[in-house]
Design a protein around this motif. Sequence first.
Motif, PDB file in Angstrom:
ATOM      1  N   GLU A 288       0.831  -1.215   0.000  1.00  0.00           N
ATOM      2  CA  GLU A 288       0.000   0.000   0.000  1.00  0.00           C
ATOM      3  C   GLU A 288       0.866   1.267   0.000  1.00  0.00           C
ATOM      4  N   VAL A 289       1.868   1.254  -0.907  1.00  0.00           N
ATOM      5  CA  VAL A 289       2.746   2.417  -1.073  1.00  0.00           C
ATOM      6  C   VAL A 289       2.937   2.660  -2.567  1.00  0.00           C
ATOM      7  N   ALA A 290       3.581   3.765  -2.913  1.00  0.00           N
ATOM      8  CA  ALA A 290       3.898   4.069  -4.306  1.00  0.00           C
ATOM      9  C   ALA A 290       5.081   3.224  -4.766  1.00  0.00           C
ATOM     10  N   ILE A 291       5.180   2.993  -6.090  1.00  0.00           N
ATOM     11  CA  ILE A 291       6.309   2.200  -6.573  1.00  0.00           C
ATOM     12  C   ILE A 291       7.630   2.924  -6.334  1.00  0.00           C
ATOM     13  N   SER A 292       7.579   4.257  -6.285  1.00  0.00           N
ATOM     14  CA  SER A 292       8.810   5.008  -5.987  1.00  0.00           C
ATOM     15  C   SER A 292       9.305   4.700  -4.576  1.00  0.00           C
ATOM     16  N   THR A 293       8.376   4.441  -3.651  1.00  0.00           N
ATOM     17  CA  THR A 293       8.761   4.078  -2.281  1.00  0.00           C
ATOM     18  C   THR A 293       9.417   2.703  -2.263  1.00  0.00           C
ATOM     19  N   VAL A 294       8.857   1.765  -3.019  1.00  0.00           N
ATOM     20  CA  VAL A 294       9.464   0.438  -3.127  1.00  0.00           C
ATOM     21  C   VAL A 294      10.880   0.569  -3.678  1.00  0.00           C
ATOM     22  N   SER A 295      11.045   1.416  -4.689  1.00  0.00           N
ATOM     23  CA  SER A 295      12.359   1.614  -5.284  1.00  0.00           C
ATOM     24  C   SER A 295      13.353   2.149  -4.261  1.00  0.00           C
ATOM     25  N   ARG A 296      12.919   3.098  -3.442  1.00  0.00           N
ATOM     26  CA  ARG A 296      13.825   3.668  -2.422  1.00  0.00           C
ATOM     27  C   ARG A 296      14.258   2.594  -1.420  1.00  0.00           C
ATOM     28  N   VAL A 297      13.332   1.744  -1.047  1.00  0.00           N
ATOM     29  CA  VAL A 297      13.675   0.663  -0.114  1.00  0.00           C
ATOM     30  C   VAL A 297      14.685  -0.292  -0.749  1.00  0.00           C
ATOM     31  N   LEU A 298      14.442  -0.651  -2.009  1.00  0.00           N
ATOM     32  CA  LEU A 298      15.343  -1.567  -2.708  1.00  0.00           C
ATOM     33  C   LEU A 298      16.748  -0.996  -2.842  1.00  0.00           C
ATOM     34  N   ASN A 299      16.837   0.317  -2.974  1.00  0.00           N
ATOM     35  CA  ASN A 299      18.134   0.962  -3.182  1.00  0.00           C
ATOM     36  C   ASN A 299      18.771   1.481  -1.894  1.00  0.00           C
ATOM     37  N   GLY A 300      18.156   1.112  -0.763  1.00  0.00           N
ATOM     38  CA  GLY A 300      18.757   1.447   0.524  1.00  0.00           C
ATOM     39  C   GLY A 300      18.683   2.907   0.910  1.00  0.00           C
ATOM     40  N   SER A 301      17.689   3.619   0.394  1.00  0.00           N
ATOM     41  CA  SER A 301      17.553   5.028   0.716  1.00  0.00           C
ATOM     42  C   SER A 301      17.175   5.216   2.190  1.00  0.00           C
ATOM     43  N   GLU A 302      17.723   6.262   2.801  1.00  0.00           N
ATOM     44  CA  GLU A 302      17.392   6.584   4.188  1.00  0.00           C
ATOM     45  C   GLU A 302      16.115   7.414   4.281  1.00  0.00           C
ATOM     46  N   ASN A 303      15.607   7.835   3.120  1.00  0.00           N
ATOM     47  CA  ASN A 303      14.424   8.685   3.081  1.00  0.00           C
ATOM     48  C   ASN A 303      13.129   7.868   3.109  1.00  0.00           C
ATOM     49  N   VAL A 304      13.104   6.864   3.994  1.00  0.00           N
ATOM     50  CA  VAL A 304      11.928   6.013   4.166  1.00  0.00           C
ATOM     51  C   VAL A 304      11.803   5.709   5.652  1.00  0.00           C
ATOM     52  N   SER A 305      10.604   5.843   6.173  1.00  0.00           N
ATOM     53  CA  SER A 305      10.409   5.581   7.604  1.00  0.00           C
ATOM     54  C   SER A 305      10.596   4.097   7.896  1.00  0.00           C
ATOM     55  N   LYS A 306      10.911   3.795   9.143  1.00  0.00           N
ATOM     56  CA  LYS A 306      11.136   2.414   9.544  1.00  0.00           C
ATOM     57  C   LYS A 306       9.888   1.568   9.320  1.00  0.00           C
ATOM     58  N   ALA A 307       8.724   2.127   9.662  1.00  0.00           N
ATOM     59  CA  ALA A 307       7.469   1.384   9.520  1.00  0.00           C
ATOM     60  C   ALA A 307       7.177   1.073   8.054  1.00  0.00           C
ATOM     61  N   THR A 308       7.395   2.057   7.199  1.00  0.00           N
ATOM     62  CA  THR A 308       7.155   1.854   5.758  1.00  0.00           C
ATOM     63  C   THR A 308       8.127   0.836   5.193  1.00  0.00           C
ATOM     64  N   LYS A 309       9.379   0.941   5.601  1.00  0.00           N
ATOM     65  CA  LYS A 309      10.388  -0.006   5.137  1.00  0.00           C
ATOM     66  C   LYS A 309      10.007  -1.436   5.510  1.00  0.00           C
ATOM     67  N   GLU A 310       9.511  -1.612   6.722  1.00  0.00           N
ATOM     68  CA  GLU A 310       9.123  -2.949   7.176  1.00  0.00           C
ATOM     69  C   GLU A 310       7.941  -3.477   6.371  1.00  0.00           C
ATOM     70  N   LYS A 311       6.985  -2.596   6.026  1.00  0.00           N
ATOM     71  CA  LYS A 311       5.837  -3.002   5.205  1.00  0.00           C
ATOM     72  C   LYS A 311       6.289  -3.481   3.827  1.00  0.00           C
ATOM     73  N   VAL A 312       7.218  -2.717   3.236  1.00  0.00           N
ATOM     74  CA  VAL A 312       7.705  -3.078   1.898  1.00  0.00           C
ATOM     75  C   VAL A 312       8.496  -4.380   1.944  1.00  0.00           C
ATOM     76  N   GLU A 313       9.355  -4.516   2.930  1.00  0.00           N
ATOM     77  CA  GLU A 313      10.160  -5.729   3.042  1.00  0.00           C
ATOM     78  C   GLU A 313       9.284  -6.956   3.281  1.00  0.00           C
ATOM     79  N   LYS A 314       8.208  -6.775   4.043  1.00  0.00           N
ATOM     80  CA  LYS A 314       7.275  -7.882   4.286  1.00  0.00           C
ATOM     81  C   LYS A 314       6.587  -8.292   2.988  1.00  0.00           C
ATOM     82  N   ALA A 315       6.178  -7.277   2.181  1.00  0.00           N
ATOM     83  CA  ALA A 315       5.531  -7.555   0.895  1.00  0.00           C
ATOM     84  C   ALA A 315       6.492  -8.268  -0.049  1.00  0.00           C
ATOM     85  N   ILE A 316       7.750  -7.839  -0.055  1.00  0.00           N
ATOM     86  CA  ILE A 316       8.765  -8.467  -0.905  1.00  0.00           C
ATOM     87  C   ILE A 316       8.945  -9.935  -0.525  1.00  0.00           C
ATOM     88  N   GLN A 317       8.981 -10.193   0.773  1.00  0.00           N
ATOM     89  CA  GLN A 317       9.167 -11.567   1.250  1.00  0.00           C
ATOM     90  C   GLN A 317       7.946 -12.426   0.922  1.00  0.00           C
TER      91      GLN A 317
END
Length: 339
Positions: free
Chosen positions: A17-46
């Motif tokens: 439930e995020v934008a694809i740009s947010t997924v991209s930031r998580v994949l590329n290790g950007s610090e401009n993502v909150s911890k909670a959002t990062k965990e949501k994306v990583e859970k979806a990836i898994q």
Amino acid sequence: MSKSKKVTIYEVAKRAEVAISTVSRVLNGSENVSKATKEKVEKAIQELNFRPQVSARKLASKEPQMLAIAVPSFTTPYFNEVLKGVKDEIKKMDLDIIMYNTGSKDPEEGVQNFFDRGTADAVILLSINLSPKVHELIQATQTPAVLVNSSHPSYNYFMLNDYQGGYLAGEHLVKQGFQRLGMITSILETSTSKERIRGFKDALKNYKMEIDKELFMSGDTTKHGGYTEEAGFEAIYKYEKQGKFPDAIFCSNDTMAVGALYALSKLGMDVPEDIAVMGYDNIKLSKYLELTTIDQKMYTIGVQATKRLAEIITKPDDQLYQTTINPVLVQRGSTENKK
């Protein structure tokens, strides 16, 4: 979900439930993502067993890249000339290449499917206009891209001046002394066909020539956007059926002109004695048919686009290069006025 189907970044974004740009930031290790959002994306990836393309990491390390060229068709001479330029230039670089046929009916959907596969690290898009969705996907995946025969403010591009090409064709036929000028156009309305028609008509207007809509004809074939031998052949027989031919015909591309020349020969009409014919693109065959045409410098554009893409890979923050390529007239025997 089928195990054979590759999970896309869109599906990860939807699950998290995020934008694809947010997924991209998580994949590329950007610090401009909150911890909670990062965990949501990583859970979806898994959960989806998502395997992302590795463009950003490879670009950072400047490792050899997989270059792709996305093209609506592999079988038309125009696209083949560009591909030759890409192929010859790629030999000089530490790059591999794949070619992807998007199809001519809906090339933007084809491009989206291509990016969903995540197989390339850089891409040349040939004669494909970018939809907002495709633009978003390219930006989110940080894929270096060069456009050929389309333009967008966010990308490097080599735009073709179809208006000038159409104008040059009209001006040439007027200066050759032909009075009734016609054009064989694509049955499908594209930006390319519209600009060539507009340029041709403006030339006729500027030289005070009559524009007879009955002398503007198209075939019925829609394959390859209508730019085929069949379409040129069909258009000539439509002229024959209406009992009214122009003195000179400008065909929207050389391939159409080939079909038109064959149809005229079947009808017992000689070129240029009975009717003059010219094309557009300056494909290799046009030289051997003595066909007057418009040269878009297609091979050179393929070389330049490949060089530019290589520069983007090594200098991703470099300034955009955006240019318009002006075509030139190549005069041959098919438009000689012998009357």
